[in-house]
Write a protein that holds these residues in place. Structure first.
Motif, mmCIF file in Angstrom:
data_model
loop_
_atom_site.group_PDB
_atom_site.id
_atom_site.type_symbol
_atom_site.label_atom_id
_atom_site.label_comp_id
_atom_site.label_asym_id
_atom_site.label_seq_id
_atom_site.Cartn_x
_atom_site.Cartn_y
_atom_site.Cartn_z
ATOM 1 N N GLY A 68 -7.021 -8.981 -44.260
ATOM 2 C CA GLY A 68 -8.388 -9.249 -43.728
ATOM 3 C C GLY A 68 -8.536 -9.306 -42.251
ATOM 4 O O GLY A 68 -9.407 -8.668 -41.743
ATOM 5 N N THR A 72 -10.329 -6.238 -39.984
ATOM 6 C CA THR A 72 -11.440 -6.897 -39.196
ATOM 7 C C THR A 72 -11.120 -6.221 -37.924
ATOM 8 O O THR A 72 -12.204 -5.688 -36.891
ATOM 9 C CB THR A 72 -11.687 -8.304 -38.879
ATOM 10 O OG1 THR A 72 -11.932 -8.866 -40.328
ATOM 11 C CG2 THR A 72 -12.734 -8.667 -38.300
ATOM 12 N N TRP A 87 -21.379 -10.463 -44.118
ATOM 13 C CA TRP A 87 -20.893 -10.100 -45.313
ATOM 14 C C TRP A 87 -19.577 -10.834 -45.821
ATOM 15 O O TRP A 87 -19.490 -11.143 -47.188
ATOM 16 C CB TRP A 87 -20.776 -8.524 -45.682
ATOM 17 C CG TRP A 87 -19.265 -8.136 -44.936
ATOM 18 C CD1 TRP A 87 -19.529 -7.314 -43.523
ATOM 19 C CD2 TRP A 87 -18.087 -8.083 -44.975
ATOM 20 N NE1 TRP A 87 -18.445 -7.225 -42.917
ATOM 21 C CE2 TRP A 87 -17.368 -7.677 -43.918
ATOM 22 C CE3 TRP A 87 -17.115 -8.861 -45.919
ATOM 23 C CZ2 TRP A 87 -15.893 -7.775 -43.712
ATOM 24 C CZ3 TRP A 87 -15.799 -8.684 -45.986
ATOM 25 C CH2 TRP A 87 -15.296 -8.296 -45.002
ATOM 26 N N ALA A 88 -18.966 -11.357 -44.922
ATOM 27 C CA ALA A 88 -17.722 -12.143 -45.168
ATOM 28 C C ALA A 88 -18.187 -13.547 -45.667
ATOM 29 O O ALA A 88 -17.572 -13.994 -46.453
ATOM 30 C CB ALA A 88 -16.813 -12.255 -43.974
ATOM 31 N N LEU A 91 -19.376 -13.540 -49.393
ATOM 32 C CA LEU A 91 -18.283 -13.045 -50.270
ATOM 33 C C LEU A 91 -17.387 -14.047 -50.528
ATOM 34 O O LEU A 91 -16.926 -14.526 -51.672
ATOM 35 C CB LEU A 91 -17.434 -11.695 -49.642
ATOM 36 C CG LEU A 91 -16.258 -11.330 -50.500
ATOM 37 C CD1 LEU A 91 -16.630 -10.905 -52.036
ATOM 38 C CD2 LEU A 91 -15.650 -10.284 -49.871
ATOM 39 N N LEU A 92 -17.164 -15.166 -49.428
ATOM 40 C CA LEU A 92 -16.207 -16.314 -49.369
ATOM 41 C C LEU A 92 -16.806 -17.227 -50.357
ATOM 42 O O LEU A 92 -16.236 -17.690 -51.350
ATOM 43 C CB LEU A 92 -15.918 -16.860 -47.987
ATOM 44 C CG LEU A 92 -15.067 -17.988 -48.061
ATOM 45 C CD1 LEU A 92 -13.732 -17.353 -48.005
ATOM 46 C CD2 LEU A 92 -15.061 -18.505 -46.594
ATOM 47 N N SER A 118 -11.709 -12.085 -47.433
ATOM 48 C CA SER A 118 -13.066 -12.459 -46.919
ATOM 49 C C SER A 118 -12.821 -13.647 -45.683
ATOM 50 O O SER A 118 -13.302 -13.660 -44.548
ATOM 51 C CB SER A 118 -14.174 -12.946 -47.719
ATOM 52 O OG SER A 118 -13.645 -14.035 -48.413
#
Length: 414
Positions: A68, A72, A87-88, A91-92, A118
């Motif tokens: 990840g 990134t 968004w991360a 999602l986490l 994430s």
């Protein structure tokens, strides 16, 4: 006052809001990480994971987090880093909820995959934004962000203890956290800023030029910081994975007392990071990192020679005070070393986080079984002392913050 030191009020407000938003991101990640790692026995029981299979699941998370982080680094060559946490973070949180909802191995594997990817993306992007904000502020603020991560870790571990104490299911423990934190991160991410500075405005546009931002980042120049961060995380994983066992099996503590070393380590880590930025501003990053490395090594030495459990707890507390400054300053140094490619440098450096995490626990365990656990504590101690050899990597005469390079207080915002 020089005109170059005056920024519009709107810019100062944007930076203050960005700083609050980023601190919230660090805090949330600390909470979520602690809720997962401190409930591993409950997760193992819920999904029926055997002791033989458990290490594979535990190793998969940092490996995916490393992926990840790499991803990134590629993404921010095309878009701004502030877009990644938007968004991360959700999602986490959904991954955390997924761990509590499922009851089959494939469901856990899917949730942990999302958690790792994430988490790695969030790790990398948060530190990219921290480096940018520090450059915009013109003074050391990086340790403060990592202090909020430590505070989140303490909060998450406390919530996990409450869940275990009252025998709550994973879903009952995780759902309220997600319900509270999800709206917070969705609102907070709207305040996120990339903190563009003169250095950023001079960077070539990778979309226009077709040249990736990371092309100027050389592994040879970044290697000392990678080594230091790897060794720091080996030390950190030693505490998180072996402190309780060491106190109970080697120093003869009770079950309750064996829970204290990690708590003491987390508290002193929080205190050290909360005060660390002031030390960097006063004495400079090189002096602070050197002092931290010596103090961390002293903590490991106290642990290795401890005659009883309370001295062992003291050693882990000293270790927290020393080790806490090293990782944030690695990210800050990478940003100074590659001012025109700081995002790519941070993404690459962040991989060392997961390398150290993967190496630390099995290394100490193997040495402890083959030799002695007291002797095993001396190995991360020696690794931390390598920081002294490369301490000059944390200095840069052109930096605008840290020690004598701090800007005028007139430029401070927040």
């Amino acid at each position: 006052m020089e005109a170059s030191k005056i920024r519009p009020v709107g810019t100062d407000t944007r930076l203050r809001h960005g700083r609050v938003s980023l601190a919230l991101s660090f805090f949330v990640q600390g909470v979520v990480f602690a809720l997962v790692v401190t409930r591993i026995p409950a997760i193992q029981d819920r999904y029926g994971i055997s002791d033989a299979l458990l290490p594979a699941f535990l190793a998969a998370v940092p490996i995916l987090a490393g992926a990840g982080s790499v991803l990134t680094g590629k993404i921010v060559a095309r878009v701004r880093p502030s877009l990644v946490p938007r968004w991360a973070q959700p999602l986490l949180l959904f991954a955390l909820l997924g761990v509590g909802v499922g009851d089959q191995l494939w469901q856990l594997a899917l949730a942990l995959c999302a958690f790792g990817l994430s988490g790695g993306a969030l790790d990398a992007s948060m530190n990219m934004l921290g480096v940018r904000l520090q450059r915009a502020y013109g003074r050391s603020i990086m340790l403060g962000f990592h202090a909020t991560f430590s505070l989140g870790g303490i909060a998450g571990a406390s919530l996990a203890w409450a869940g275990a104490h009252w025998d709550l299911s994973l879903l009952a423990s995780y759902l309220p956290v997600v319900v509270v934190l999800l709206p917070a991160v969705l609102i907070g991410s709207r305040w996120s800023t990339d903190a563009d500075t003169d250095a950023d405005s001079e960077k070539p546009d990778p979309v226009r030029t077709g040249k990736p931002e990371g092309s100027s980042v050389t592994f040879k120049a970044l290697l000392p910081l990678c080594l230091i961060m790897t060794f720091a995380y080996i030390g950190d994983s030693t505490v998180s994975n072996w402190s309780a066992k060491y106190l109970q099996d080697i120093l003869g503590s009770s079950d309750e007392l064996a829970t204290l070393p990690y708590n003491a380590y987390m508290v002193t880590t929080l205190i050290g990071r909360a005060a660390g930025d002031f030390g960097v501003r006063r004495f400079g990053p090189v002096a602070v990192v050197r002092f931290g490395a010596v103090l961390a090594a002293a903590g490991f030495a106290v642990v290795a020679m401890a005659p009883g459990p309370w001295v062992g707890v003291l050693g882990f507390a000293i270790l927290g005070f020393g080790l806490c400054v090293v990782v944030p300053q690695c990210f800050a140094a990478a940003g100074r070393l590659f001012p025109n490619a700081s995002d790519a440098a941070v993404a690459r450096l962040n991989i060392s986080n997961y390398v150290g995490f993967l190496i630390g626990s099995p290394l100490v365990g193997a040495l402890g079984d083959a030799w002695s656990y007291r002797g095993a504590m001396l190995v991360p101690m020696l690794m931390i002392l390598v920081t002294l050899v490369y301490a000059r990597s944390f200095a840069d005469g052109s930096a605008r913050y840290g020690g004598v390079h701090d800007r005028s207080r007139a430029a401070d915002v927040g």
